[in-house]
Write an enzyme that holds these catalytic residues in place. Structure first.
Site, PDB file in Angstrom:
ATOM      1  N   ARG A 315      -4.014  -2.198   8.783  1.00 22.70           N
ATOM      2  CA  ARG A 315      -3.142  -1.189   8.153  1.00 22.70           C
ATOM      3  C   ARG A 315      -2.157  -1.838   7.180  1.00 22.70           C
ATOM      4  NH1 ARG A 315      -1.742  -1.866  13.317  1.00 22.70           N
ATOM      5  NH2 ARG A 315       0.149  -3.049  13.654  1.00 22.70           N
ATOM      6  N   ASN A 316      -1.921  -3.133   7.335  1.00 17.62           N
ATOM      7  CA  ASN A 316      -1.007  -3.841   6.441  1.00 17.62           C
ATOM      8  C   ASN A 316      -1.723  -4.630   5.347  1.00 17.62           C
ATOM      9  OD1 ASN A 316       1.393  -2.893   7.451  1.00 17.62           O
ATOM     10  ND2 ASN A 316       1.498  -4.463   9.040  1.00 17.62           N
ATOM     11  N   ASP A 329       3.660  -6.463   3.780  1.00 18.26           N
ATOM     12  CA  ASP A 329       4.554  -6.381   4.953  1.00 18.26           C
ATOM     13  C   ASP A 329       4.789  -7.719   5.630  1.00 18.26           C
ATOM     14  OD1 ASP A 329       5.192  -3.796   4.913  1.00 18.26           O
ATOM     15  OD2 ASP A 329       3.935  -3.163   6.569  1.00 18.26           O
TER      16      ASP A 329
HETATM   17  P1  ADP Z   1       5.629   0.237   6.961  1.00 19.27           P
HETATM   18  O1  ADP Z   1       5.131  -1.125   7.217  1.00 19.27           O
HETATM   19  O2  ADP Z   1       7.104   0.339   6.760  1.00 19.27           O
HETATM   20  O3  ADP Z   1       5.148   1.216   7.977  1.00 19.27           O
HETATM   21  P2  ADP Z   1       3.880   0.090   4.710  1.00 19.27           P
HETATM   22  O4  ADP Z   1       4.434  -0.953   3.824  1.00 19.27           O
HETATM   23  O5  ADP Z   1       2.756  -0.362   5.591  1.00 19.27           O
HETATM   24  O6  ADP Z   1       5.020   0.733   5.584  1.00 19.27           O
HETATM   25  O7  ADP Z   1       3.427   1.301   3.797  1.00 19.27           O
HETATM   26  C1  ADP Z   1       2.915   2.514   4.311  1.00 19.27           C
HETATM   27  C2  ADP Z   1       1.761   3.007   3.463  1.00 19.27           C
HETATM   28  O8  ADP Z   1       2.151   3.192   2.110  1.00 19.27           O
HETATM   29  C3  ADP Z   1       0.604   2.023   3.410  1.00 19.27           C
HETATM   30  O9  ADP Z   1      -0.273   2.168   4.491  1.00 19.27           O
HETATM   31  C4  ADP Z   1      -0.063   2.371   2.094  1.00 19.27           C
HETATM   32  O10 ADP Z   1      -0.963   3.444   2.257  1.00 19.27           O
HETATM   33  C5  ADP Z   1       1.109   2.789   1.212  1.00 19.27           C
HETATM   34  N1  ADP Z   1       1.563   1.625   0.418  1.00 19.27           N
HETATM   35  C6  ADP Z   1       2.483   0.705   0.774  1.00 19.27           C
HETATM   36  N2  ADP Z   1       2.657  -0.222  -0.186  1.00 19.27           N
HETATM   37  C7  ADP Z   1       1.817   0.120  -1.198  1.00 19.27           C
HETATM   38  C8  ADP Z   1       1.491  -0.467  -2.494  1.00 19.27           C
HETATM   39  N3  ADP Z   1       2.084  -1.589  -2.936  1.00 19.27           N
HETATM   40  N4  ADP Z   1       0.584   0.160  -3.252  1.00 19.27           N
HETATM   41  C9  ADP Z   1      -0.031   1.296  -2.816  1.00 19.27           C
HETATM   42  N5  ADP Z   1       0.207   1.868  -1.629  1.00 19.27           N
HETATM   43  C10 ADP Z   1       1.120   1.302  -0.813  1.00 19.27           C
HETATM   44 MG    MG Z   2       3.054  -1.506   7.460  1.00 21.87          MG
END
Ligand code: ADP
Ligand code: MG
Length: 447
Positions: A315-316, A329
Site C-alpha cells: 500500500r506504500n 512514506d
Molecule cells: P498515509 O500513509 O498517511 O496513510 P499515503 O501516503 O499512503 O497516506 O497516501 C494515501 C493514498 O494517497 C495512497 O495510497 C495513494 O493512493 C495516494 N497517494 C499518496 N501519495 C501519492 C502520490 N505521490 N501520487 C499519487 N497518489 C498518491
Molecule cells: Mg501510507
C-alpha cells in the site's frame, strides 16, 4: 560546466547573484530556488523557472547546486514560538527588550487546555486568551482556526482584533524555526504557485490531493493537525536526504493549513489497488518481477543511507505513469505520543523482533519486504488470510509461514521464506535480493 545533469522538474539552489541578465537569461540572487524546465542543447545551460517570481529564463548549470538535506532533530519546530506552560510573568520576561509585534504563545495555567498569545506592543505585553470553540481556536469568537499555526499565520498578515500584526516570533530557547531552516536549504515552496485539484487518496493523517506546481503535476499531502504536522517533519527531513529513481521524490513543503508535503505525482496509484483492479489477466509475471525489483532497489538505496522504513508494504508503493514502482512514506518514525503502544503497528508486515522488542532495522524492513513479495505475487491479496493478528504472532513463533501464492515461481517463494528467517542476521540484504531478482528477470526474458 559543472558536470552534473539536472533533469526537468529538479529544484536547484543558485550559488551566487546574477543581477544583470542578458536577454533571455534569468535574474537571481544567491540562495534562490529555481525549477529546471529543460536542458538547452550543448553547452550545459538550462531553461528554468524562478520559484519566487515565476519568471522563466536561461541560466548556466554551473551556478546551480543541489538542495541541502534537512536534519531531523527535535529542535526543528513548526512552532518555535510555542513556549508551553510558562506563566504570564515569564512570558513578559521572554519578550524583552520590548519590540512592537514580538510574540509568543504559551499554555494557559489558569485555564488548562487553552492558550495565550502574548504580544509586545508600546513597551507593554498584551495577553490574548485563545479558547476552544467547537474544536477550533479563537481569540475574538469571530475568526476561527484549525490550529495555532494557522492562527499565527493569519495574525502575521492581518491585525484583526489584536493590537498589532505579529512581526517577529520569540523562539523558545534551543528551538529552531522549521520554516527558516527549510527556506535556507531550499525546500520551502511558494504557495502562490500551487494549484490544488481533486482528492486522490486518503492518508491516515490527512487527504492527498492532485495539484500543479509551476507547470508540473504533483501530489500534495495535507496534514492539518499541528502536532501531527510536527511529527511529519521527521518524514520530510528523511525525504530531503534521498534521491533515487525508486523513491517517491519530495518537491518541497509549504507551511499553510498545517503542512503541505508536495511530492511527484504517481498517476497509477498504489501497488495494491494497481494489482487488484487489473489482476492476472492484465499484469504479466515479468511486470510483477519488475515491480519487486524496483522496490528492492529503492530499499537497497535507503539501507545504504542508513534509513529504516518501518512501514514497507504494497500500500506504500506507488506506481508512476511509466509503470515504475517507487517506495513512499519512508523515514516515518510513526511517532506515537502515547509511547509504546503497539496497536498502530502494521502487525502482519512487521518482523517479530520489531513487534516484541521494538528492534527496527533494515533487516526488519527485509521481513516486511517478504510480505510485500507475497502481496505482489498474489495480486494484492491481504496477507495471512483468515488469521487474526494474535494468531499470526503465535503461529510465527511456532515456525509457521505463509504458503506461496497461487502460481508463484518457486524461486520467488524461496526468496520470501529467506526474508522470514526468525533471526534477522540470516535474512538477505536488499543488495542480495536485488541481485537475485535481476537474475530471475533475465531468466524470464531469455526463455
Ligand atoms: P498515509 O500513509 O498517511 O496513510 P499515503 O501516503 O499512503 O497516506 O497516501 C494515501 C493514498 O494517497 C495512497 O495510497 C495513494 O493512493 C495516494 N497517494 C499518496 N501519495 C501519492 C502520490 N505521490 N501520487 C499519487 N497518489 C498518491
Ligand atoms: Mg501510507
Amino acid at each position: 560546466m559543472s558536470g552534473k545533469h539536472w533533469p526537468p522538474g529538479t529544484q536547484c539552489v543558485t550559488k551566487h547573484d546574477h543581477n544583470k541578465p542578458k536577454a533571455g537569461e534569468l535574474a537571481f540572487r544567491k540562495g534562490d530556488v529555481v525549477t529546471i524546465i529543460e536542458a538547452v542543447e550543448g553547452k550545459g545551460w538550462y531553461r528554468a523557472r524562478h520559484n519566487e517570481s515565476g519568471q522563466e529564463g536561461l541560466l548556466a548549470g554551473s551556478v546551480l547546486r543541489e538542495r541541502g538535506a534537512i536534519r531531523a532533530d527535535h529542535k526543528l519546530s513548526l512552532m518555535p514560538w510555542f513556549h508551553g506552560k510558562i506563566s504570564g510573568v515569564e512570558a513578559v520576561q521572554e519578550l524583552q527588550p520590548a519590540e512592537d509585534g514580538l510574540f509568543l504563545v504559551r499554555e494557559s495555567i489558569r485555564h488548562p487546555g487553552d492558550y495565550v498569545l502574548c504580544v509586545s506592543f508600546g513597551k507593554e505585553v498584551m495577553h490574548y486568551r485563545v479558547v476552544h470553540e467547537e474544536n477550533m481556536l479563537s481569540i475574538d469568537s469571530q475568526q476561527r482556526f484549525y490550529n495555532l499555526i494557522d492562527m499565527i499565520e493569519h495574525y502575521t498578515k492581518e491585525q484583526g482584533a489584536i493590537c498589532t500584526k505579529l512581526v517577529k516570533p520569540k523562539p523558545k530557547t534551543g528551538m529552531k524555526s522549521a520554516e527558516e531552516e527549510l527556506a535556507k536549504a531550499g525546500w520551502l515552496l511558494n504557495l502562490q504557485h500551487l494549484t490544488l485539484g481533486d482528492r486522490i487518496g486518503q492518508g491516515e493523517f490527512g487527504d492527498v490531493l492532485e495539484g500543479e506546481y509551476m507547470g508540473q503535476k504533483v501530489a500534495v499531502k495535507n496534514i492539518k493537525c499541528d502536532v501531527t504536522a510536527q511529527a511529519f517533519l521527521a518524514e520530510t527531513a528523511a525525504m530531503t536526504k534521498v534521491r533515487h529513481k525508486n523513491l517517491v521524490r519530495l518537491l518541497g513543503v509549504i507551511l499553510h493549513n498545517g503542512l503541505y508535503i508536495v511530492m511527484e505525482f504517481m498517476s497509477k496509484g498504489n501497488l495494491v489497488n494497481f494489482l487488484r483492479t487489473r489482476g492476472r489477466a492484465q499484469v504479466t509475471p515479468q511486470q510483477l518481477l519488475q515491480f519487486s525489483l524496483d522496490v528492492a532497489q529503492g530499499m537497497d538505496y535507503l539501507e545504504s543511507k542508513k534509513l529504516v522504513h518501518r512501514d514497507l508494504a504494497a500500500r506504500n508503493i506507488l506506481i508512476s505513469e511509466e509503470h515504475v514502482a517507487k517506495v513512499s512514506d519512508f523515514g516515518l518514525a510513526r511517532v506515537n505520543p502515547k509511547g509504546t503502544d503497539n496497536t498502530v503497528l502494521p502487525v502482519k508486515w512487521t518482523a517479530p523482533e520489531a513487534l516484541k522488542h521494538n528492534k527496527f532495522s533494515s533487516k526488519s524492513d527485509v521481513w516486511s519486504y517478504g510480505i510485500l513479495l507475497w502481496e505482489v505475487f498474489s495480486f494484492g491479496r491481504a496477507p495471512y488470510p483468515k488469521l487474526s493478528l494474535k494468531e499470526v504472532t503465535e503461529l510465527l513463533e511456532e515456525g509457521y509461514r505463509m504458503d506461496p501464492p497461487e502460481g508463484c515461481p518457486p524461486a520467488i517463494y524461496a526468496l520470501m521464506k529467506s526474508c522470514w528467517e526468525m533471526e534477522p542476521g540470516k535474512r538477505p540484504s536488499f543488495k542480495k535480493l536485488t541481485e537475485k531478482l535481476q537474475k530471475e528477470l533475465k531468466h524470464l526474458r531469455d526463455v
